[in-house]
Write an enzyme that holds these catalytic residues in place. Structure first.
Site, mmCIF file in Angstrom:
data_model
loop_
_atom_site.group_PDB
_atom_site.id
_atom_site.type_symbol
_atom_site.label_atom_id
_atom_site.label_comp_id
_atom_site.label_asym_id
_atom_site.label_seq_id
_atom_site.Cartn_x
_atom_site.Cartn_y
_atom_site.Cartn_z
ATOM 1 C CG ASN A 1 -1.761 -1.285 1.254
ATOM 2 O OD1 ASN A 1 -1.600 -2.070 2.174
ATOM 3 N ND2 ASN A 1 -2.574 -1.523 0.242
ATOM 4 C CB VAL B 1 0.778 6.565 2.733
ATOM 5 C CG1 VAL B 1 -0.124 5.591 3.460
ATOM 6 C CG2 VAL B 1 2.143 6.627 3.392
ATOM 7 C CB CYS B 2 -2.025 4.159 -1.621
ATOM 8 S SG CYS B 2 -3.435 4.341 -2.678
ATOM 9 C CB ILE B 3 -4.492 3.813 3.745
ATOM 10 C CG1 ILE B 3 -3.945 5.088 4.390
ATOM 11 C CG2 ILE B 3 -3.504 2.681 3.810
ATOM 12 C CD1 ILE B 3 -3.646 4.916 5.868
ATOM 13 C CG MET C 1 -5.630 2.872 -4.453
ATOM 14 S SD MET C 1 -4.608 2.776 -5.945
ATOM 15 C CE MET C 1 -4.016 1.112 -5.811
#
Lengths: 257, 167
Positions: free
Chosen positions: B81, B88-90, B101
Site C-alpha cells: 500500500n 501512502v495509499c490508504i 484504488m
C-alpha cells in the site's frame, strides 16, 4: 478507462471548479424573475417559473459545491431566527447541548469541539438581543458577511453535517429504510453525509430538519409533469420556516411574497 | 480566526505531544510552517517491520481538515500500500469519490472529524496488515501474498536500514 476519457473528465472538473469558484458562497437577494432569462425558450421551465413567481419574489443563490443544501438551510434558518427571539433562544440552547449529544453518539470530542465552537460563535454573532437600535438590518449584514467568509461558512456546513449524521445514527432503524443500494447506515453516514462537498438527498434533509426541529419547504423546479411547481414539506406536515428551490443537483434560497 | 487550518493543526500538535499514541511521534518540521509535518512511525511489534523507525512527511492543504493531507514515507519502503516514491495509499487519506484504488464501501474515509492521529494509527495497522486488494505496489502485493518469507526478508533489511545498521 482510456486516457482520453480521463483527460475529458479532468477538463470537465476544471470547468466545474471555475464556475464554482466564481459564484459567491451566498449571493445577495435577487429578483426571482431572473430565472426567466435563464430558461428563455424552455417551455416547461418557463411555465413553472411563472407559477413560482405567484408565490415567491426573491431568490438567493448558493455556490454549487455540493454543500448547497446545508449552506442554504443554515443561512435561511438563521435569517428567520434573527427576527424571532424566542425561536433564536431555543435554537441556541439546542445547538449548545448538541455537542455532548454527538459525543455520546460516539463522535471524537477533540475534533468535534473545533466545529462546535465556530458554530456557536456564528450563532452568538447574530444574537437579536445585542443589536440595539439599528436592529435587524445590521444583523442581516453580519449574517451575510459571515456566510461569505469561507472559514466560518464551511465550518457551519461541517457541523450541520455532523448533526445530520448523528440523527441518522440515533434513529438508524428508521433511516435504514430510506437508503438505496447496499450501504449500511454507518457506511452512508461516513461516505455521504460527513464528508464535505457530498450532495444532499431527501434523507439528509429529513434527518437535519428533524434534529433541529425546523420546517423546510422545497419547491421542485424540474421536468416533471404539469405546469406547476411541486412543493414538499420536511418533516411532512410541519410549518415551513425555510424555503428552498431545487433544480436538479442544486438548492437555492427562496423568499415568499 | 475561525475555521482556521492553522488553529486546528496547532491543537492537534499539542494533543499529540501531550498524549502521544504508542510508537508515533509527529509534528511540524519547523514552527514557521505548520502545514508540513514529519512523523516517525515505529514498525508494529510482532510484524516484519518490528524494530524499524520509519520517517514520513505529511503535507496539509489550506482547507484542512475539510480535505485530507498527503502522506509520503521518506525512507525506502516495500509494501503493498505504498507507492515506489513513498506515497501512502490508504482509504482514510481519501474523501469518498476521490477513489484512485477502488476502496471497499466500508473502508474508513477522510472526513473533517478525522485527525492526524487517526491517520497515523491507520498507517500502523497498514504496516501490520497490508491490504493486497488495493495494490499501490503490485510487486510487493504479489510477493506478500505468494512469497511471504522473501517479503519478510526485504522488510527486515529496510528495518536495519532505517536504524543505520549494515544491511
Amino acid at each position: 478507462m482510456e486516457p482520453k476519457d480521463e483527460e475529458i473528465m479532468k477538463q470537465q472538473r476544471e470547468i466545474e471548479k471555475e464556475v464554482c469558484d466564481s459564484t459567491p458562497l451566498v449571493s445577495e437577494k435577487i429578483s426571482l424573475s431572473c430565472l426567466r432569462t435563464e430558461y428563455m425558450g424552455d417551455d416547461v421551465f418557463s411555465a413553472k417559473i411563472q407559477d413560482l413567481l405567484k408565490k415567491y419574489k426573491f431568490i438567493r443563490r448558493t455556490r454549487p459545491d455540493g454543500n448547497c443544501f446545508f449552506r442554504a438551510f443554515a443561512y435561511s434558518y438563521l435569517e428567520y431566527l434573527i427576527t424571532n427571539y424566542t425561536a433564536y433562544q431555543e435554537f441556541r440552547k439546542l445547538a449548545e447541548s448538541s455537542k455532548d449529544k454527538l459525543v455520546e453518539l460516539g463522535f471524537p470530542r477533540f475534533t468535534l469541539e473545533d466545529f462546535h465552537e465556530t458554530f456557536m460563535e456564528v450563532i452568538k454573532r447574530v444574537d437579536p438581543d445585542c443589536t440595539g437600535a439599528e436592529g435587524s438590518e445590521k444583523l442581516q449584514n453580519e449574517l451575510h458577511q459571515i456566510f461569505n467568509e469561507q472559514g466560518y461558512s464551511d465550518y457551519v456546513v461541517v457541523y450541520l453535517r455532523l448533526i445530520t449524521s448523528g440523527k441518522l445514527q440515533e434513529e438508524a432503524e428508521f433511516y435504514q429504510n430510506f437508503i438505496e443500494g447496499s450501504f449500511t447506515i454507518e457506511e452512508f453516514r461516513h461516505q455521504e453525509v460527513e464528508p464535505m462537498y457530498k450532495e444532499s438527498d431527501h434523507i439528509h434533509i429529513i434527518a437535519l430538519c428533524t434534529a433541529i426541529g425546523a420546517g423546510v419547504r422545497v419547491e421542485y423546479l424540474d421536468r416533471g409533469e404539469g405546469s406547476t411547481v411541486k412543493a414538499h414539506d420536511f418533516p411532512e406536515g410541519s410549518e415551513p420556516k425555510v424555503y428552498l428551490i431545487y433544480r436538479p443537483g442544486h438548492y437555492d434560497i427562496l423568499y415568499p411574497n | 480566526m475561525a475555521g482556521s487550518a492553522l488553529r486546528r493543526l496547532m491543537a492537534e500538535y499539542k494533543q499529540l505531544t501531550l498524549d502521544p499514541p504508542e510508537g508515533i511521534v509527529a509534528g511540524p518540521i519547523s514552527e514557521d510552517n505548520f502545514f508540513e509535518w514529519e512523523a516517525l512511525i515505529a514498525g508494529p511489534e510482532g510484524t516484519c517491520f518490528e524494530g524499524g523507525v520509519f520517517p514520513a512527511r505529511l503535507v496539509f492543504p489550506p482547507d484542512y481538515p475539510l480535505s485530507p493531507p498527503k502522506m509520503k514515507f521518506i525512507c525506502d519502503m516495500f509494501h503493498p500500500n505504498i507507492f515506489a516514491d513513498g506515497r501512502v495509499c490508504i482509504s482514510i487519506l481519501h474523501a469518498p469519490g476521490d477513489d484512485p484504488m477502488g476502496y471497499e464501501l466500508s473502508a474508513e474515509r477522510w472526513s473533517p472529524v478525522q485527525s492526524v492521529e487517526k491517520i497515523l494509527l491507520s498507517v500502523v495497522s497498514m504496516l501490520a496488515e497490508p491490504n493486497d486488494e488495493s495494490g499501490a505496489n503490485v510487486d510487493a502485493a504479489i510477493m506478500w501474498r505468494e512469497r511471504r518469507e522473501e517479503f519478510n526478508q526485504i522488510a527486515r533489511r529496510l528495518v536495519r536500514k532505517t536504524l543505520g545498521l549494515p544491511t
